[in-house]
Design a protein around this motif. Structure first.
Motif, PDB file in Angstrom:
ATOM      1  N   GLU A 129       0.678  -1.134   0.011  1.00 19.08           N
ATOM      2  CA  GLU A 129      -0.194   0.085  -0.047  1.00 19.08           C
ATOM      3  C   GLU A 129       0.956   1.369   0.066  1.00 19.08           C
ATOM      4  OE1 GLU A 129      -2.529  -0.264   3.537  1.00 19.08           O
ATOM      5  OE2 GLU A 129      -3.723  -2.155   2.533  1.00 19.08           O
ATOM      6  N   ILE A 130       2.079   1.026   0.025  1.00 18.20           N
ATOM      7  CA  ILE A 130       3.190   2.298   0.055  1.00 18.20           C
ATOM      8  C   ILE A 130       4.162   2.067  -1.113  1.00 18.20           C
ATOM      9  CG2 ILE A 130       2.956   2.622   2.483  1.00 18.20           C
ATOM     10  CD1 ILE A 130       5.582   1.353   2.966  1.00 18.20           C
ATOM     11  N   GLU A 131       4.723   3.123  -1.251  1.00 13.89           N
ATOM     12  CA  GLU A 131       5.848   2.767  -2.224  1.00 13.89           C
ATOM     13  C   GLU A 131       7.128   2.606  -1.557  1.00 13.89           C
ATOM     14  OE1 GLU A 131       8.684   5.764  -5.454  1.00 13.89           O
ATOM     15  OE2 GLU A 131       6.968   6.581  -4.243  1.00 13.89           O
ATOM     16  N   ASN A 132       7.350   1.400  -1.622  1.00 16.07           N
ATOM     17  CA  ASN A 132       8.360   0.686  -0.805  1.00 16.07           C
ATOM     18  C   ASN A 132       9.800   0.854  -1.322  1.00 16.07           C
ATOM     19  OD1 ASN A 132       9.859  -1.166   0.830  1.00 16.07           O
ATOM     20  ND2 ASN A 132       9.063  -2.939   0.009  1.00 16.07           N
ATOM     21  N   THR A 133      10.574   1.740  -0.667  1.00 22.24           N
ATOM     22  CA  THR A 133      11.869   1.822  -1.049  1.00 22.24           C
ATOM     23  C   THR A 133      12.910   1.351  -0.317  1.00 22.24           C
ATOM     24  OG1 THR A 133      12.139   3.981   0.251  1.00 22.24           O
ATOM     25  CG2 THR A 133      11.128   4.305  -1.992  1.00 22.24           C
ATOM     26  N   ILE A 134      12.740   0.345   0.663  1.00 21.51           N
ATOM     27  CA  ILE A 134      13.585  -0.374   1.503  1.00 21.51           C
ATOM     28  C   ILE A 134      14.216  -1.598   0.626  1.00 21.51           C
ATOM     29  CG2 ILE A 134      14.111  -1.493   3.461  1.00 21.51           C
ATOM     30  CD1 ILE A 134      12.248   0.069   5.023  1.00 21.51           C
ATOM     31  N   ASP A 135      13.380  -2.609   0.309  1.00 19.83           N
ATOM     32  CA  ASP A 135      13.926  -3.618  -0.333  1.00 19.83           C
ATOM     33  C   ASP A 135      12.456  -4.140  -1.133  1.00 19.83           C
ATOM     34  OD1 ASP A 135      14.622  -6.005  -1.494  1.00 19.83           O
ATOM     35  OD2 ASP A 135      16.023  -6.627   0.143  1.00 19.83           O
ATOM     36  N   SER A 136      11.988  -3.847  -1.930  1.00 19.50           N
ATOM     37  CA  SER A 136      10.626  -4.131  -2.717  1.00 19.50           C
ATOM     38  C   SER A 136      10.865  -5.316  -3.263  1.00 19.50           C
ATOM     39  CB  SER A 136      10.218  -3.198  -3.376  1.00 19.50           C
ATOM     40  OG  SER A 136      11.050  -2.919  -4.608  1.00 19.50           O
ATOM     41  N   THR A 137      12.174  -5.701  -3.759  1.00 20.33           N
ATOM     42  CA  THR A 137      12.168  -7.094  -4.527  1.00 20.33           C
ATOM     43  C   THR A 137      12.424  -8.220  -3.535  1.00 20.33           C
ATOM     44  OG1 THR A 137      14.024  -5.878  -6.292  1.00 20.33           O
ATOM     45  CG2 THR A 137      14.078  -8.333  -5.630  1.00 20.33           C
ATOM     46  N   THR A 138      12.948  -8.301  -2.685  1.00 19.82           N
ATOM     47  CA  THR A 138      13.063  -9.264  -1.395  1.00 19.82           C
ATOM     48  C   THR A 138      11.359  -9.374  -0.956  1.00 19.82           C
ATOM     49  OG1 THR A 138      15.157  -9.029  -0.663  1.00 19.82           O
ATOM     50  CG2 THR A 138      13.720 -10.203   0.759  1.00 19.82           C
ATOM     51  N   TYR A 139      10.782  -8.336  -0.400  1.00 23.88           N
ATOM     52  CA  TYR A 139       9.458  -8.206  -0.020  1.00 23.88           C
ATOM     53  C   TYR A 139       8.439  -8.927  -0.944  1.00 23.88           C
ATOM     54  CZ  TYR A 139       5.135  -6.488   1.963  1.00 23.88           C
ATOM     55  OH  TYR A 139       3.551  -6.169   2.541  1.00 23.88           O
ATOM     56  N   ASN A 140       8.521  -8.405  -2.349  1.00 27.25           N
ATOM     57  CA  ASN A 140       7.562  -8.831  -3.290  1.00 27.25           C
ATOM     58  C   ASN A 140       7.756 -10.440  -3.692  1.00 27.25           C
ATOM     59  OD1 ASN A 140       6.217  -6.276  -3.311  1.00 27.25           O
ATOM     60  ND2 ASN A 140       7.762  -5.605  -4.820  1.00 27.25           N
ATOM     61  N   ASN A 141       9.094 -10.530  -3.912  1.00 28.87           N
ATOM     62  CA  ASN A 141       9.274 -12.139  -4.052  1.00 28.87           C
ATOM     63  C   ASN A 141       8.791 -12.864  -3.014  1.00 28.87           C
ATOM     64  OD1 ASN A 141      10.492 -11.453  -6.617  1.00 28.87           O
ATOM     65  ND2 ASN A 141      12.573 -11.451  -5.894  1.00 28.87           N
ATOM     66  N   TYR A 142       9.009 -12.514  -1.871  1.00 33.45           N
ATOM     67  CA  TYR A 142       8.579 -13.636  -1.005  1.00 33.45           C
ATOM     68  C   TYR A 142       7.313 -13.783  -0.785  1.00 33.45           C
ATOM     69  CZ  TYR A 142       8.123 -15.564   3.952  1.00 33.45           C
ATOM     70  OH  TYR A 142       7.955 -16.320   5.027  1.00 33.45           O
ATOM     71  N   TYR A 143       6.236 -12.552  -0.756  1.00 33.42           N
ATOM     72  CA  TYR A 143       5.058 -12.850  -0.509  1.00 33.42           C
ATOM     73  C   TYR A 143       4.093 -13.370  -1.719  1.00 33.42           C
ATOM     74  CZ  TYR A 143       4.859 -10.645   4.004  1.00 33.42           C
ATOM     75  OH  TYR A 143       5.124 -10.565   5.333  1.00 33.42           O
ATOM     76  N   LYS A 144       5.077 -13.422  -2.977  1.00 32.13           N
ATOM     77  CA  LYS A 144       4.210 -14.138  -4.035  1.00 32.13           C
ATOM     78  C   LYS A 144       3.974 -15.459  -3.758  1.00 32.13           C
ATOM     79  CE  LYS A 144       6.229 -11.271  -7.883  1.00 32.13           C
ATOM     80  NZ  LYS A 144       7.473 -11.278  -9.059  1.00 32.13           N
ATOM     81  N   ASN A 145       4.734 -16.176  -3.083  1.00 35.02           N
ATOM     82  CA  ASN A 145       4.839 -17.611  -2.714  1.00 35.02           C
ATOM     83  C   ASN A 145       5.718 -17.937  -1.371  1.00 35.02           C
ATOM     84  OD1 ASN A 145       4.376 -20.299  -2.333  1.00 35.02           O
ATOM     85  ND2 ASN A 145       5.291 -20.807  -4.221  1.00 35.02           N
ATOM     86  N   PRO A 146       5.189 -17.399  -0.253  1.00 36.70           N
ATOM     87  CA  PRO A 146       6.046 -17.686   0.950  1.00 36.70           C
ATOM     88  C   PRO A 146       6.565 -19.046   1.125  1.00 36.70           C
ATOM     89  CG  PRO A 146       4.320 -16.314   1.545  1.00 36.70           C
ATOM     90  CD  PRO A 146       3.791 -16.783   0.152  1.00 36.70           C
ATOM     91  N   PHE A 147       5.757 -20.110   0.949  1.00 39.00           N
ATOM     92  CA  PHE A 147       6.223 -21.363   1.239  1.00 39.00           C
ATOM     93  C   PHE A 147       7.199 -21.812   0.500  1.00 39.00           C
ATOM     94  CE2 PHE A 147       2.079 -21.558   3.056  1.00 39.00           C
ATOM     95  CZ  PHE A 147       2.192 -22.235   4.128  1.00 39.00           C
ATOM     96  N   ALA A 148       7.631 -20.990  -0.772  1.00 42.34           N
ATOM     97  CA  ALA A 148       8.611 -21.327  -1.569  1.00 42.34           C
ATOM     98  C   ALA A 148       9.711 -21.077  -0.930  1.00 42.34           C
ATOM     99  CB  ALA A 148       8.600 -20.892  -3.095  1.00 42.34           C
ATOM    100  N   PHE A 149       9.908 -20.257  -0.002  1.00 43.08           N
ATOM    101  CA  PHE A 149      11.178 -20.113   0.655  1.00 43.08           C
ATOM    102  C   PHE A 149      11.363 -21.124   2.119  1.00 43.08           C
ATOM    103  CE2 PHE A 149      10.462 -16.457  -1.423  1.00 43.08           C
ATOM    104  CZ  PHE A 149      11.336 -15.820  -1.848  1.00 43.08           C
ATOM    105  N   HIS A 150      10.377 -22.031   2.073  1.00 45.12           N
ATOM    106  CA  HIS A 150      10.425 -22.849   3.332  1.00 45.12           C
ATOM    107  C   HIS A 150      10.019 -24.334   2.978  1.00 45.12           C
ATOM    108  CE1 HIS A 150      10.401 -19.090   5.948  1.00 45.12           C
ATOM    109  NE2 HIS A 150       9.613 -18.654   5.100  1.00 45.12           N
ATOM    110  N   SER A 151      10.997 -24.765   2.154  1.00 43.78           N
ATOM    111  CA  SER A 151      10.717 -25.940   1.510  1.00 43.78           C
ATOM    112  C   SER A 151      10.439 -27.327   2.623  1.00 43.78           C
ATOM    113  CB  SER A 151      12.078 -26.478   0.883  1.00 43.78           C
ATOM    114  OG  SER A 151      13.279 -26.610   1.844  1.00 43.78           O
ATOM    115  N   GLU A 152      10.702 -27.145   3.614  1.00 46.25           N
ATOM    116  CA  GLU A 152      10.714 -28.147   4.995  1.00 46.25           C
ATOM    117  C   GLU A 152       8.916 -28.202   4.928  1.00 46.25           C
ATOM    118  OE1 GLU A 152      12.615 -25.631   5.396  1.00 46.25           O
ATOM    119  OE2 GLU A 152      14.485 -26.181   6.039  1.00 46.25           O
TER     120      GLU A 152
END
Length: 257
Positions: A129-152
């Protein structure tokens, strides 16, 4: 300066706690970042919930705490006593509270149950909801599919039985995931000079610390055995707090599943 070692025979006894994670047992959307559909009116689901309650009752709790606001303890008490009067009638009060905690309380011959929740709003969608200037790449990639980062813990929930889902929810790696997805990832979101994501995450930490404070309001002795039933992210935070506590000792949930 020499280090003085503490006598190993001076072991402090602690209150035993079964800190149990669940999803919210009701149909439809919840305010949680993660949710699971579960038809509370389905007879098989009702029977499965009773079986879970029977397993948990082997812990022999003397105190039960649930995710109901502290200010609703009078209402909670009335609902629980109504269930004790007629346990053949399934209670869907707060979903898992009525279906699981009430039955654990009945099997454990307890007269009352405590609500320890503390409601506080927070916006876990702030990064979108904001213009994310901290690290939008990591943030957006993670929330596209959070479980992809937690294989177990990347499994198809729909294929799991209720017992299997609860085993997953109480897996330490899943509990870590819930803290990450609900709070810690928000630290990657914020404006150029702001900390919008971190500030929202702090609200969720604050809510869980207040839940922990409500737990600490309950009179108990070293002989008490405390069963806490709550949504997984609250279980995760409470586990962190109690794991460092001088008062509580966590027991292994898997011993009862």
């Amino acid at each position: 300066m020499p280090i003085t070692l503490i006598d190993s025979t001076d072991v402090v006894e602690k209150v035993q706690v079964l800190n149990f994670a669940t999803f919210h047992i009701h149909m439809g959307a919840t305010s949680d970042a993660t949710s699971v559909d579960f038809d509370e009116n389905d007879k098989k689901n009702q029977n499965d919930a009773k079986k879970i309650a029977q397993l948990i009752s082997e812990f022999k709790p003397t105190i039960i705490c649930v995710e109901v606001p502290w200010g609703k303890n009078e209402e909670l008490d009335q609902e629980y006593k109504a269930y004790l009067t007629n346990p053949s009638k399934v209670s869907t009060y707060y979903g898992e509270v009525g279906m699981v905690a009430f039955e654990v309380g009945r099997l454990s011959n307890l007269e009352s149950i405590y609500g320890i929740d503390h409601k506080m709003g927070y916006n876990y969608n702030i990064g979108q909801e904001i213009e994310n200037t901290i690290d939008s790449t990591t943030y957006n990639n993670y929330y596209k599919n959070p479980f992809a980062f937690h294989s177990e813990i990347n499994v198809n929930h729909d294929e799991l039985s209720l017992l299997e889902k609860l085993k997953l929810y109480n897996n330490p790696k899943f509990l870590d995931f819930l803290i990450n997805v609900n709070a810690d990832m928000l630290a990657f979101a914020g404006s150029e000079n702001g900390f919008e994501g971190a500030d929202e995450a702090a609200k969720y930490y604050q809510r869980n610390l207040r839940i922990y404070s409500n737990l600490n309001r309950i009179p108990m002795t070293i002989k008490d055995r405390v069963f806490i039933l709550s949504g997984g992210s609250h279980t995760a935070f409470l586990g962190e707090f109690m794991g460092r506590s001088p008062k509580y000792e966590l027991v292994d949930v898997m011993d009862y599943l």
